[in-house]
Structure formats: C-alpha cells, structure tokens
Motif scaffolding. Structure first.
Motif, PDB file in Angstrom:
ATOM      1  N   PRO A 111      43.273  39.402  32.125  1.00  0.00           N
ATOM      2  CA  PRO A 111      44.539  39.928  32.650  1.00  0.00           C
ATOM      3  C   PRO A 111      45.444  40.497  31.570  1.00  0.00           C
ATOM      4  O   PRO A 111      45.491  39.987  30.439  1.00  0.00           O
ATOM      5  CB  PRO A 111      45.184  38.703  33.303  1.00  0.00           C
ATOM      6  CG  PRO A 111      44.595  37.534  32.601  1.00  0.00           C
ATOM      7  CD  PRO A 111      43.204  37.939  32.231  1.00  0.00           C
ATOM      8  N   THR A 112      46.152  41.563  31.914  1.00  0.00           N
ATOM      9  CA  THR A 112      47.280  42.000  31.100  1.00  0.00           C
ATOM     10  C   THR A 112      48.472  41.109  31.436  1.00  0.00           C
ATOM     11  O   THR A 112      48.373  40.199  32.256  1.00  0.00           O
ATOM     12  CB  THR A 112      47.643  43.457  31.405  1.00  0.00           C
ATOM     13  OG1 THR A 112      48.191  43.531  32.740  1.00  0.00           O
ATOM     14  CG2 THR A 112      46.448  44.386  31.304  1.00  0.00           C
ATOM     15  N   ALA A 113      49.616  41.396  30.823  1.00  0.00           N
ATOM     16  CA  ALA A 113      50.824  40.642  31.148  1.00  0.00           C
ATOM     17  C   ALA A 113      51.202  40.797  32.616  1.00  0.00           C
ATOM     18  O   ALA A 113      51.903  39.955  33.180  1.00  0.00           O
ATOM     19  CB  ALA A 113      51.976  41.086  30.261  1.00  0.00           C
ATOM     20  N   LEU A 114      50.729  41.875  33.271  1.00  0.00           N
ATOM     21  CA  LEU A 114      51.007  42.108  34.688  1.00  0.00           C
ATOM     22  C   LEU A 114      49.889  41.613  35.590  1.00  0.00           C
ATOM     23  O   LEU A 114      49.933  41.825  36.803  1.00  0.00           O
ATOM     24  CB  LEU A 114      51.225  43.606  34.937  1.00  0.00           C
ATOM     25  CG  LEU A 114      52.424  44.257  34.246  1.00  0.00           C
ATOM     26  CD1 LEU A 114      52.460  45.753  34.560  1.00  0.00           C
ATOM     27  CD2 LEU A 114      53.719  43.594  34.665  1.00  0.00           C
ATOM     28  N   GLY A 115      48.889  40.934  35.008  1.00  0.00           N
ATOM     29  CA  GLY A 115      47.724  40.557  35.765  1.00  0.00           C
ATOM     30  C   GLY A 115      47.788  39.174  36.383  1.00  0.00           C
ATOM     31  O   GLY A 115      48.871  38.589  36.549  1.00  0.00           O
ATOM     32  N   ASN A 116      46.607  38.633  36.708  1.00  0.00           N
ATOM     33  CA  ASN A 116      46.526  37.338  37.376  1.00  0.00           C
ATOM     34  C   ASN A 116      46.557  36.202  36.350  1.00  0.00           C
ATOM     35  O   ASN A 116      46.855  36.419  35.173  1.00  0.00           O
ATOM     36  CB  ASN A 116      45.277  37.279  38.261  1.00  0.00           C
ATOM     37  CG  ASN A 116      43.992  37.481  37.472  1.00  0.00           C
ATOM     38  OD1 ASN A 116      43.903  37.146  36.292  1.00  0.00           O
ATOM     39  ND2 ASN A 116      42.987  38.050  38.118  1.00  0.00           N
ATOM     40  N   ASP A 117      46.219  34.997  36.798  1.00  0.00           N
ATOM     41  CA  ASP A 117      46.300  33.852  35.897  1.00  0.00           C
ATOM     42  C   ASP A 117      44.919  33.351  35.464  1.00  0.00           C
ATOM     43  O   ASP A 117      44.745  32.177  35.125  1.00  0.00           O
ATOM     44  CB  ASP A 117      47.104  32.711  36.526  1.00  0.00           C
ATOM     45  CG  ASP A 117      46.566  32.291  37.885  1.00  0.00           C
ATOM     46  OD1 ASP A 117      45.507  32.809  38.294  1.00  0.00           O
ATOM     47  OD2 ASP A 117      47.190  31.429  38.520  1.00  0.00           O
ATOM     48  N   ASP A 118      43.929  34.251  35.456  1.00  0.00           N
ATOM     49  CA  ASP A 118      42.612  33.889  34.927  1.00  0.00           C
ATOM     50  C   ASP A 118      42.704  33.664  33.417  1.00  0.00           C
ATOM     51  O   ASP A 118      43.484  34.343  32.721  1.00  0.00           O
ATOM     52  CB  ASP A 118      41.592  34.996  35.200  1.00  0.00           C
ATOM     53  CG  ASP A 118      41.249  35.129  36.681  1.00  0.00           C
ATOM     54  OD1 ASP A 118      41.591  34.204  37.447  1.00  0.00           O
ATOM     55  OD2 ASP A 118      40.656  36.159  37.052  1.00  0.00           O
ATOM     56  N   THR A 119      41.923  32.732  32.910  1.00  0.00           N
ATOM     57  CA  THR A 119      41.874  32.500  31.466  1.00  0.00           C
ATOM     58  C   THR A 119      40.424  32.420  30.999  1.00  0.00           C
ATOM     59  O   THR A 119      39.532  32.028  31.759  1.00  0.00           O
ATOM     60  CB  THR A 119      42.599  31.200  31.058  1.00  0.00           C
ATOM     61  OG1 THR A 119      41.965  30.085  31.690  1.00  0.00           O
ATOM     62  CG2 THR A 119      44.067  31.247  31.437  1.00  0.00           C
ATOM     63  N   PHE A 120      40.218  32.784  29.750  1.00  0.00           N
ATOM     64  CA  PHE A 120      38.917  32.691  29.101  1.00  0.00           C
ATOM     65  C   PHE A 120      39.126  32.030  27.743  1.00  0.00           C
ATOM     66  O   PHE A 120      40.223  32.064  27.188  1.00  0.00           O
ATOM     67  CB  PHE A 120      38.286  34.079  28.932  1.00  0.00           C
ATOM     68  CG  PHE A 120      38.012  34.786  30.235  1.00  0.00           C
ATOM     69  CD1 PHE A 120      36.758  34.744  30.808  1.00  0.00           C
ATOM     70  CD2 PHE A 120      39.028  35.485  30.884  1.00  0.00           C
ATOM     71  CE1 PHE A 120      36.511  35.390  32.016  1.00  0.00           C
ATOM     72  CE2 PHE A 120      38.786  36.136  32.091  1.00  0.00           C
ATOM     73  CZ  PHE A 120      37.522  36.084  32.655  1.00  0.00           C
ATOM     74  N   VAL A 121      38.076  31.457  27.222  1.00  0.00           N
ATOM     75  CA  VAL A 121      38.165  30.783  25.928  1.00  0.00           C
ATOM     76  C   VAL A 121      37.532  31.672  24.857  1.00  0.00           C
ATOM     77  O   VAL A 121      36.400  32.154  25.015  1.00  0.00           O
ATOM     78  CB  VAL A 121      37.477  29.408  25.957  1.00  0.00           C
ATOM     79  CG1 VAL A 121      37.505  28.758  24.567  1.00  0.00           C
ATOM     80  CG2 VAL A 121      38.163  28.497  26.969  1.00  0.00           C
ATOM     81  N   GLY A 138      48.598  36.367  33.061  1.00  0.00           N
ATOM     82  CA  GLY A 138      49.564  37.364  33.509  1.00  0.00           C
ATOM     83  C   GLY A 138      50.593  36.742  34.444  1.00  0.00           C
ATOM     84  O   GLY A 138      50.562  35.544  34.731  1.00  0.00           O
ATOM     85  N   VAL A 139      51.522  37.554  34.913  1.00  0.00           N
ATOM     86  CA  VAL A 139      52.582  37.042  35.791  1.00  0.00           C
ATOM     87  C   VAL A 139      52.046  36.648  37.161  1.00  0.00           C
ATOM     88  O   VAL A 139      52.671  35.887  37.889  1.00  0.00           O
ATOM     89  CB  VAL A 139      53.717  38.074  35.959  1.00  0.00           C
ATOM     90  CG1 VAL A 139      54.430  38.321  34.656  1.00  0.00           C
ATOM     91  CG2 VAL A 139      53.196  39.388  36.558  1.00  0.00           C
TER      92      VAL A 139
END
Length: 335
Positions: A111-121, A138-139
């Motif tokens: 995600p960009t700052a405007l994207g979802n709340d997915d995370t990767f390590v 993202g937001v």
C-alpha cells in the motif's frame, strides 16, 4: 551509483561519530537508508499529490461582487476520493540493496499512504545481525474527509481577502492540516451588459500550505532504532482561478478553471532513534530526501452551486482532473 557516492560523502563527513563501526557496517547502513529513501518516495507521493486537490476546492463561493466591508464566515467539509490507481505500488527484491521480502516471494503489491492496511515483512543482514521491519500501512479509507473554517472580507472596488484554516485532522495512519489565504477580484463589474444579465466573472490568486504526515518505518538494528517512524510531506501551492457564474433566482451556478503550481518537500520527523548516538540518521536521510523534491503543475476544473437565503449561503462544489474532490459548506453573511 550517484546515491551510493552521496552516502559515502555523508558518512565520511561524520567520521568522528562513527569510528567504532567497521566499513562493512557503514556500507550496510548506507544501503538500508537508500532502500528507505526509495520506499518513502513511492509511499508518500500519491498522498501529497492528492493533498493539492484537497486544498484547491471551493475557495470561491460566488463570482459576484460583494458589498464593501461585507464579511462571510463559513464552515466546510471537504471529501477526497482516493483513486484505486494510487493505493498501491509494486516492490521487487531487485529494487533494494539491503532489504528483501521475507520468504520465497520476490515481489509484492504494497500500500501507498492512501492504500489499505496490508503489511509485509522485509529483512536484511547487518554484519551478521538480522534486521526485520514491517512495511507501513495506508489510511485504508476510500474517502478522506476533513472540516475547515473560511472567512471572506470584502474590500472596496470588488476585491476580497479570503482565508481558510483546518485543525489537524487525524487519519488512521497519520495527520492532515491545511491553511491558506488569497485575493479575489470581480471582473464583470467593468462590463455592465454582463451584470445586467446576471453573469459574473471573477479572478482569484491564492496560496495554500498542506502538511500531511504518516507512520513510516520502525527499524531496529544492533545500534538502536533508526528514528524514521514518521514521514512528512509539506506542500506549498500557488493557485490561479478564473470563475464564471450565472444567477438563476436564489441559485448561482459557477464554473471554474484552476491552475496551480506546487513545491513538495519531504522530511523524516518525530522522535530520534538510539542510533543518533552513533550516526545522525535523521539528518542524513533528510538531506537525501531533498533529492526527490520537485515542482508540479495541475490543471483542475470545478463546478459549484451556491444557494442563498437571508444571510446564509450553502455551497456544493465538485473539482475534477487527475483526482476528484467534493466540498460542501454553509456560510453566514455579516453586513
């Protein structure tokens, strides 16, 4: 190659602070900061581009010439639609010098700052010690809404001074704030035929400052936290607007064309990390963030409807171009 050379210059400039570290460690920290710089550019730029649109809308609630010394005080709600194309970007292991995606994946849609709340390590090796960090979220909002106050003060000869201010609006992963001021001048007063047909033309020039911040990378190393947990985008924008309106009973329908030029500045802010005892990371990365500062020009169309009754005005505006932005406000007139 140029960036690596820049890092070497910075590290040698701080050699008194880092004598205890080996050349390998310094090179690896340099690569880590390069990767953070690359990531920050792709992560934040869509948000700062969108912030310009948010700050451009509904500055002119009427193209009519107001009475001398009239004051208009308004409360607005601005809503920005986050486009799908700006919600994510692709990272590849080959893009980075220090970090790699954990596991077998070689690329990911993050995600960009405007994207979802997915995370990767992301992981890296700092002279035998593993460094692990989660990609920033993202937001995770399809629409971003914030309230603001504006005030217009009519001077003689069809000129108005206009200002707007918003308190700091809390987003899910950061904050947004805007303020600005401008001058509007009525042009149709010089053309009596236009006035007699209730057609109004006004031009306006205004300045706005947008400050948008997001949680960024929480990076812990054997030397301590890097202190790049917060990333700010600060935008200075100069707008030029031409508006034409037509009065129909209590309604005024406006069409506007807006051109703006924005200067973008990016800084790492917030509490400094423990690594500052060894290396001034925030200062280094902020100097390197200067390399992605740039100027952009936008062309924006806007349509608006103003409805007046007694001393109140209700305005609804829609701005469009690269992005879409909606605005609604209620103003009270003080004669």
């Amino acid at each position: 190659m140029k960036r690596s050379f820049a890092f070497c210059i910075l590290f040698f400039g701080f050699s008194n602070s880092i004598q205890a570290q080996t050349p390998t460690q310094l090179e690896q920290i340099g690569y880590l900061l390069e990767d953070a710089l690359l990531y920050s550019k792709q992560y934040l730029i869509p948000a700062t581009d969108g912030a310009v649109y948010q700050a451009s809308s509904a500055w002119m609630n009427s193209a009519k010439k107001k009475k001398d010394w009239e004051i208009l005080v308004g409360i607005h709600a601005n809503t920005f639609k986050v486009p799908k194309s700006d919600r994510s970007f692709t990272i590849n292991n080959s893009d980075f010098k220090f970090l790699q995606l954990e596991g077998t994946a070689t690329s990911a849609e993050v995600p960009t700052a405007l994207g979802n709340d997915d995370t990767f390590v992301l992981v890296g090796d700092l002279d035998g010690q593993e460094v692990r960090l989660k990609t920033p979220k993202g937001v995770n909002q399809e629409y971003i809404t914030y309230p603001y106050l504006d005030v217009a003060f009519a001077l003689p000869s069809g000129t108005e001074v206009i200002g707007r201010f918003s308190t700091k609006t809390k987003l899910k992963r950061g904050d947004y704030q805007v303020y600005g001021f401008g001058l509007k001048h009525n042009l149709s007063q010089y053309f009596p035929r236009l006035e007699s047909n209730k057609i109004h033309v006004s031009a306006m020039s205004f300045y706005s400052n947008e400050d948008i911040s997001f949680d960024f990378l929480d990076v812990n190393t054997s030397f301590g936290n890097l202190g790049i947990n917060n990333l700010n985008g600060i935008v200075d924008t100069y707008h030029y607007q031409l508006s034409v309106s037509k009065e129909i009973k209590r309604f005024e329908i406006l069409g506007s064309f807006i051109v703006n030029t924005s200067d973008f500045n990016y800084i790492v802010s917030g509490e400094k990390g423990e690594i500052e005892n060894v290396l001034p990371v925030q200062q280094i990365i902020n100097q390197l963030l200067d390399t992605i500062q740039k100027r952009k020009t936008n062309y924006i169309g806007e349509v608006a409807v103003n409805y007046g009754f007694k001393n109140f005005n209700i305005l609804s505006a829609f701005a469009f171009g690269k992005f879409m932005n909606f605005n609604v406000g209620v103003s009270y007139k003080i004669n």
